[in-house]
Design a protein around this motif. Sequence first.
Motif, mmCIF file in Angstrom:
data_model
loop_
_atom_site.group_PDB
_atom_site.id
_atom_site.type_symbol
_atom_site.label_atom_id
_atom_site.label_comp_id
_atom_site.label_asym_id
_atom_site.label_seq_id
_atom_site.Cartn_x
_atom_site.Cartn_y
_atom_site.Cartn_z
ATOM 1 N N CYS A 129 0.826 -1.330 0.019
ATOM 2 C CA CYS A 129 -0.082 0.220 -0.150
ATOM 3 C C CYS A 129 0.947 1.294 -0.098
ATOM 4 O O CYS A 129 0.396 2.387 -0.565
ATOM 5 C CB CYS A 129 -0.863 -0.145 1.209
ATOM 6 S SG CYS A 129 -2.489 -1.022 0.701
ATOM 7 N N GLY A 130 1.905 1.309 0.870
ATOM 8 C CA GLY A 130 3.078 2.482 0.590
ATOM 9 C C GLY A 130 3.243 2.906 -0.799
ATOM 10 O O GLY A 130 3.330 3.822 -1.241
ATOM 11 N N PHE A 131 3.803 1.740 -1.629
ATOM 12 C CA PHE A 131 3.966 2.017 -2.962
ATOM 13 C C PHE A 131 2.678 2.358 -3.851
ATOM 14 O O PHE A 131 2.857 3.306 -4.526
ATOM 15 C CB PHE A 131 4.597 0.718 -3.646
ATOM 16 C CG PHE A 131 5.072 0.833 -5.066
ATOM 17 C CD1 PHE A 131 5.904 1.877 -5.430
ATOM 18 C CD2 PHE A 131 4.434 0.099 -5.937
ATOM 19 C CE1 PHE A 131 6.532 1.921 -6.707
ATOM 20 C CE2 PHE A 131 4.885 0.347 -7.228
ATOM 21 C CZ PHE A 131 5.853 1.134 -7.607
ATOM 22 N N ALA A 132 1.458 1.660 -3.675
ATOM 23 C CA ALA A 132 0.468 2.230 -4.120
ATOM 24 C C ALA A 132 -0.065 3.588 -3.823
ATOM 25 O O ALA A 132 -0.300 4.318 -4.793
ATOM 26 C CB ALA A 132 -0.681 1.284 -3.823
ATOM 27 N N LEU A 133 0.248 4.227 -2.836
ATOM 28 C CA LEU A 133 0.088 5.575 -2.350
ATOM 29 C C LEU A 133 0.929 6.481 -3.163
ATOM 30 O O LEU A 133 0.777 7.294 -3.360
ATOM 31 C CB LEU A 133 0.053 5.800 -0.825
ATOM 32 C CG LEU A 133 -1.085 4.921 -0.081
ATOM 33 C CD1 LEU A 133 -0.933 5.105 1.229
ATOM 34 C CD2 LEU A 133 -2.417 5.642 -0.706
ATOM 35 N N ALA A 134 2.281 5.756 -3.336
ATOM 36 C CA ALA A 134 3.265 6.605 -3.935
ATOM 37 C C ALA A 134 3.032 6.815 -5.429
ATOM 38 O O ALA A 134 3.259 7.879 -5.973
ATOM 39 C CB ALA A 134 4.933 5.955 -3.490
ATOM 40 N N PRO A 156 8.619 2.459 -0.919
ATOM 41 C CA PRO A 156 8.991 2.872 0.533
ATOM 42 C C PRO A 156 9.673 1.395 1.261
ATOM 43 O O PRO A 156 10.482 1.475 2.378
ATOM 44 C CB PRO A 156 7.905 3.040 1.520
ATOM 45 C CG PRO A 156 6.701 2.542 0.739
ATOM 46 C CD PRO A 156 7.099 2.548 -0.680
ATOM 47 N N ILE A 157 9.656 0.535 0.543
ATOM 48 C CA ILE A 157 10.036 -0.788 1.114
ATOM 49 C C ILE A 157 11.355 -1.404 0.466
ATOM 50 O O ILE A 157 12.311 -1.502 1.364
ATOM 51 C CB ILE A 157 9.286 -2.313 0.635
ATOM 52 C CG1 ILE A 157 7.651 -1.833 1.278
ATOM 53 C CG2 ILE A 157 9.710 -3.572 1.372
ATOM 54 C CD1 ILE A 157 7.652 -1.571 2.588
ATOM 55 N N THR A 158 11.493 -1.265 -0.932
ATOM 56 C CA THR A 158 12.851 -1.651 -1.437
ATOM 57 C C THR A 158 13.779 -0.142 -1.833
ATOM 58 O O THR A 158 14.753 -0.353 -2.071
ATOM 59 C CB THR A 158 12.568 -2.121 -2.886
ATOM 60 O OG1 THR A 158 11.954 -1.152 -3.996
ATOM 61 C CG2 THR A 158 11.774 -3.495 -2.631
#
Length: 186
Positions: A129-134, A156-158
């Motif tokens: 979801c962090g990437f989806a929001l980005a 935000p993960i990788t």
Amino acid sequence: MRCSRCGAELRPDAAFCDRCGAPTTQGKPSRGRVAVVMVLAVALFVVLAMIGIRGLLGSGGGENAPDGSVTSAAGGAGTSSGASGASTGGATQTPFSTASLPAGATPCPESSASPNSLGAWSGTSRTSCGFALAVRDAYVATAPNGGEATVRAESPITHTTYTMTCTGSQPATCKGGDDAVVYLAR
């Protein structure tokens, strides 16, 4: 106990008097008890019917919040973690969408959900979801009026920046990166 008609001694489990055949009151619930049970049964049926009707007429398993957003019943379940995903917990809020989202799309939490904001949904278990929001933020910056766009967003993960191609509308479907899929809709 004795028979109310002939006075004969009754067996403890007798439904009828062995002497005169009169029905006994043993084992029979009183009319008051039957009435109470019937009232409780009807009340239970009404409550269950109201819950069922609310579920059919509701917002697909969520509660409408005062700001127009929808709070998912999934709440603290979170999303799964993959190569570019991470688990997120807590209540999930996304703007209400009339868009037809594919089965398996996972709503992403909003820090400030409003009825006019663009919601983001993770399309695969590999998409956090962090990437989806980005991706959503990059899409809004690149194509503020919607439409097709190619955007770059950092996971935000990788901590890697991926290129995503967004097509369609309501929902817009963004694909790219490391097999990431993001759905965006109002």
